[in-house]
Motif scaffolding. Structure first.
Motif, PDB file in Angstrom:
ATOM      1  N   MET A  24      -9.969  -9.432  -1.092  1.00 63.07           N
ATOM      2  CA  MET A  24      -8.943  -9.671  -0.062  1.00 63.07           C
ATOM      3  C   MET A  24      -7.854  -8.601  -0.131  1.00 63.07           C
ATOM      4  O   MET A  24      -7.415  -8.073   0.903  1.00 63.07           O
ATOM      5  N   GLY A  25      -7.429  -8.273  -1.349  1.00 62.96           N
ATOM      6  CA  GLY A  25      -6.403  -7.240  -1.518  1.00 62.96           C
ATOM      7  C   GLY A  25      -6.891  -5.885  -1.013  1.00 62.96           C
ATOM      8  O   GLY A  25      -6.159  -5.150  -0.345  1.00 62.96           O
ATOM      9  N   LEU A  26      -8.147  -5.591  -1.310  1.00 65.00           N
ATOM     10  CA  LEU A  26      -8.719  -4.311  -0.897  1.00 65.00           C
ATOM     11  C   LEU A  26      -8.827  -4.237   0.632  1.00 65.00           C
ATOM     12  O   LEU A  26      -8.581  -3.195   1.240  1.00 65.00           O
ATOM     13  N   LEU A  27      -9.174  -5.358   1.242  1.00 65.26           N
ATOM     14  CA  LEU A  27      -9.255  -5.405   2.705  1.00 65.26           C
ATOM     15  C   LEU A  27      -7.882  -5.100   3.322  1.00 65.26           C
ATOM     16  O   LEU A  27      -7.756  -4.247   4.213  1.00 65.26           O
ATOM     17  N   ILE A  28      -6.861  -5.775   2.841  1.00 67.45           N
ATOM     18  CA  ILE A  28      -5.521  -5.581   3.436  1.00 67.45           C
ATOM     19  C   ILE A  28      -4.999  -4.177   3.109  1.00 67.45           C
ATOM     20  O   ILE A  28      -4.431  -3.496   3.968  1.00 67.45           O
ATOM     21  N   ALA A  29      -5.243  -3.727   1.869  1.00 71.86           N
ATOM     22  CA  ALA A  29      -4.787  -2.376   1.488  1.00 71.86           C
ATOM     23  C   ALA A  29      -5.446  -1.312   2.360  1.00 71.86           C
ATOM     24  O   ALA A  29      -4.816  -0.319   2.738  1.00 71.86           O
ATOM     25  N   THR A  30      -6.712  -1.528   2.695  1.00 75.38           N
ATOM     26  CA  THR A  30      -7.441  -0.556   3.517  1.00 75.38           C
ATOM     27  C   THR A  30      -6.914  -0.568   4.956  1.00 75.38           C
ATOM     28  O   THR A  30      -6.632   0.484   5.538  1.00 75.38           O
ATOM     29  N   LEU A  31      -6.760  -1.772   5.504  1.00 73.64           N
ATOM     30  CA  LEU A  31      -6.322  -1.872   6.902  1.00 73.64           C
ATOM     31  C   LEU A  31      -4.888  -1.382   7.078  1.00 73.64           C
ATOM     32  O   LEU A  31      -4.572  -0.692   8.041  1.00 73.64           O
ATOM     33  N   ARG A  32      -4.001  -1.757   6.158  1.00 76.62           N
ATOM     34  CA  ARG A  32      -2.577  -1.457   6.321  1.00 76.62           C
ATOM     35  C   ARG A  32      -2.149  -0.237   5.506  1.00 76.62           C
ATOM     36  O   ARG A  32      -0.978   0.045   5.373  1.00 76.62           O
ATOM     37  N   GLU A  33      -3.129   0.474   4.935  1.00 69.70           N
ATOM     38  CA  GLU A  33      -2.917   1.803   4.326  1.00 69.70           C
ATOM     39  C   GLU A  33      -1.911   1.779   3.175  1.00 69.70           C
ATOM     40  O   GLU A  33      -1.061   2.662   3.066  1.00 69.70           O
ATOM     41  N   PHE A  34      -1.991   0.773   2.306  1.00 65.98           N
ATOM     42  CA  PHE A  34      -1.012   0.642   1.214  1.00 65.98           C
ATOM     43  C   PHE A  34      -0.959   1.888   0.320  1.00 65.98           C
ATOM     44  O   PHE A  34       0.108   2.326  -0.084  1.00 65.98           O
ATOM     45  N   VAL A  35      -2.132   2.416  -0.004  1.00 63.10           N
ATOM     46  CA  VAL A  35      -2.162   3.528  -0.971  1.00 63.10           C
ATOM     47  C   VAL A  35      -1.556   4.778  -0.351  1.00 63.10           C
ATOM     48  O   VAL A  35      -0.730   5.471  -0.966  1.00 63.10           O
ATOM     49  N   LYS A  36      -1.917   5.021   0.885  1.00 69.81           N
ATOM     50  CA  LYS A  36      -1.377   6.186   1.604  1.00 69.81           C
ATOM     51  C   LYS A  36       0.139   6.034   1.793  1.00 69.81           C
ATOM     52  O   LYS A  36       0.911   7.002   1.627  1.00 69.81           O
ATOM     53  N   ALA A  37       0.564   4.820   2.108  1.00 69.93           N
ATOM     54  CA  ALA A  37       1.997   4.569   2.321  1.00 69.93           C
ATOM     55  C   ALA A  37       2.778   4.735   1.014  1.00 69.93           C
ATOM     56  O   ALA A  37       3.900   5.254   1.007  1.00 69.93           O
ATOM     57  N   ASP A  38       2.183   4.324  -0.088  1.00 66.45           N
ATOM     58  CA  ASP A  38       2.825   4.504  -1.402  1.00 66.45           C
ATOM     59  C   ASP A  38       3.000   5.993  -1.699  1.00 66.45           C
ATOM     60  O   ASP A  38       4.067   6.442  -2.135  1.00 66.45           O
ATOM     61  N   ARG A  39       1.952   6.766  -1.410  1.00 65.52           N
ATOM     62  CA  ARG A  39       2.035   8.225  -1.631  1.00 65.52           C
ATOM     63  C   ARG A  39       3.120   8.839  -0.739  1.00 65.52           C
ATOM     64  O   ARG A  39       3.842   9.752  -1.143  1.00 65.52           O
ATOM     65  N   TYR A  40       3.236   8.313   0.463  1.00 63.09           N
ATOM     66  CA  TYR A  40       4.235   8.805   1.431  1.00 63.09           C
ATOM     67  C   TYR A  40       5.648   8.598   0.875  1.00 63.09           C
ATOM     68  O   TYR A  40       6.481   9.514   0.876  1.00 63.09           O
ATOM     69  N   LEU A  41       5.887   7.384   0.372  1.00 63.51           N
ATOM     70  CA  LEU A  41       7.218   7.078  -0.173  1.00 63.51           C
ATOM     71  C   LEU A  41       7.533   7.976  -1.370  1.00 63.51           C
ATOM     72  O   LEU A  41       8.597   8.594  -1.459  1.00 63.51           O
ATOM     73  N   ARG A  42       6.577   8.059  -2.313  1.00 61.41           N
ATOM     74  CA  ARG A  42       6.816   8.841  -3.537  1.00 61.41           C
ATOM     75  C   ARG A  42       7.062  10.316  -3.240  1.00 61.41           C
ATOM     76  O   ARG A  42       7.762  10.983  -3.994  1.00 61.41           O
ATOM     77  N   SER A  43       6.449  10.811  -2.173  1.00 59.52           N
ATOM     78  CA  SER A  43       6.604  12.233  -1.867  1.00 59.52           C
ATOM     79  C   SER A  43       7.951  12.532  -1.199  1.00 59.52           C
ATOM     80  O   SER A  43       8.271  13.694  -0.937  1.00 59.52           O
ATOM     81  N   GLY A  44       8.722  11.476  -0.900  1.00 52.73           N
ATOM     82  CA  GLY A  44      10.044  11.678  -0.301  1.00 52.73           C
ATOM     83  C   GLY A  44      10.031  11.728   1.220  1.00 52.73           C
ATOM     84  O   GLY A  44      11.081  11.860   1.850  1.00 52.73           O
ATOM     85  N   LEU A  45       8.845  11.578   1.822  1.00 53.20           N
ATOM     86  CA  LEU A  45       8.764  11.718   3.286  1.00 53.20           C
ATOM     87  C   LEU A  45       9.514  10.618   4.050  1.00 53.20           C
ATOM     88  O   LEU A  45       9.940  10.815   5.182  1.00 53.20           O
ATOM     89  N   TRP A  46       9.674   9.456   3.405  1.00 51.50           N
ATOM     90  CA  TRP A  46      10.383   8.342   4.072  1.00 51.50           C
ATOM     91  C   TRP A  46      11.830   8.746   4.396  1.00 51.50           C
ATOM     92  O   TRP A  46      12.439   8.243   5.337  1.00 51.50           O
TER      93      TRP A  46
END
Ligand code: NDP
Length: 330
Positions: free
Chosen positions: A117-139
């Motif tokens: 279930m977690g993998l499904l939601i992470a895939t659909l809502r792009e959790f991993v990509k969004a985490d990388r976005y935040l860490r890179s300072g792009l937010w």
């Protein structure tokens, strides 16, 4: 509680695979443990040990308990395998030679369903990509783009409606997502629509969650045809075995937009993962962690120990696999 051995003769066990403290420390001095972490270690055991061993704990799916390995142990009575999937244990050989095989079902069901279930939601809502976005300072410069995928307005086809498939379906019910399923036979006591034909189901849904056993009957069952039927909104979640998916066909389908995205916990040649998958933005990749929490792995280890001890106390094993049912014991 599990009783002790019924005779005073010491019982020789081999631990085949990675060492695990609960298994290593789980036996009294009525038992003699022989440790072989790899197949090469197993082959190096002295011939006198092969002659004596009566029980085997197979502690991970990476060591093959195949015919060749098992044939070395003429007195083998029981193979207690860690994990619910036992496609790495030759249960047909075991059956022919009157050896019982046990696995560790149930104790991991909810944990693996959580990961699916977690993998499904992470895939659909792009959790991993969004985490990388935040860490890179792009937010700091702009908000994260809206995700194309969403759990809303989806219909999920579960491939394999067994213990874990049903636990995933309960989570989807709670999220108000419609569920249908494919398996060879309708699952008893299950109200979801059953599709005997996988392609027909893939056409009728936009999301597949795969949770069937590995082995010859399911090898590459998720192939190019199934992915095409799933379509451009399609999302594939695989928490079963890497062998179940035709990996090159999946890479191609993700690259060409035949499907939208994938979340994968398992791979064809673990721990090797195709480089092409690692460079894609529309996949979430997990290193086979479905059951890998301390609490669940401890419960699985304990069930391996309890199956062996129960057997050598003269009772039926706790969780034999269907291929090696036990009659007339205890
Ligand atoms: P079950 O035996 O309870 O369920 C298996 C389901 O798969 C059943 O619905 C069965 O139905 C279906 N199935 C079996 N063979 C086929 C086939 N050839 N075609 C279509 N459907 C099939 O198993 P669990 O739910 O407990 O576990 C399922 C698998 O999940 C395990 O075998 C293991 O490989 C994997 N797993 C992965 C983990 C991870 O870490 N990622 C952790 C735990 C498990 P029917 O027989 O009617 O076809």
């Amino acid at each position: 509680m599990v009783g002790g051995p019924i005779s005073s003769e010491k019982i020789d066990l081999v631990i085949y695979g990675p060492l695990r403290p609960i298994i290593e420390n789980g036996f009294t001095d009525h038992y003699v443990l022989h440790k072989s972490e790899t197949r090469a270690d197993l082959e190096r055991l002295p011939p006198s040990v092969f002659e004596k061993v009566r029980g085997m704990a197979v502690t991970y799916h990476t060591v093959p308990a195949d015919k060749e390995s098992l044939a070395r142990f003429p007195r083998l009575e029981i193979i207690a395998s860690f994990g619910v999937g036992y496609d790495h244990v030759d249960s047909a050989y075991a059956r022919e030679h009157n050896i019982v095989v046990t696995n560790t079902p149930d104790v991991l069901t909810e944990e693996v369903a959580d990961v699916a279930m977690g993998l499904l939601i992470a895939t659909l809502r792009e959790f991993v990509k969004a985490d990388r976005y935040l860490r890179s300072g792009l937010w700091l410069t702009q908000n994260y783009p809206l995700s194309v995928g969403s759990l809303r307005d989806r219909k999920v086809g579960i491939v394999g409606m067994g213990r874990i498939g049903q636990a995933v379906a309960r989570r989807l019910d709670a999220s108000r997502v419609p569920v249908v399923y494919h398996s060879r036979n309708p699952a008893s006591g299950v109200a979801y629509k059953h599709y005997p034909d996988l392609i027909e189901m893939a056409k009728a849904v936009d999301t597949l969650i795969v949770i069937v056993p590995g082995g010859a009957a399911t090898t590459k069952m998720i192939n190019a045809e199934v992915l095409k039927a799933l379509g451009p909104r399609g999302v594939l979640i695989n928490v079963a075995r890497g062998s179940v998916v035709d990996e090159p066909a999946l890479v191609q389908a993700l690259k060409s937009g035949t499907i939208l995205a994938a979340g994968l916990d398992v791979f064809a040649n673990e721990p090797n993962v195709p480089d092409e998958l690692k460079t894609m933005q529309n996949v979430v990749l997990l290193p086979h962690i479905g059951s890998a929490s301390v609490v669940t792995r401890n419960a699985m280890d304990q069930l391996v120990v309890d199956n062996l001890k129960t057997w050598f106390a003269g009772k039926p094993p706790l969780t034999p696999v269907p291929e090696t049912p036990v009659k007339d014991r205890g």
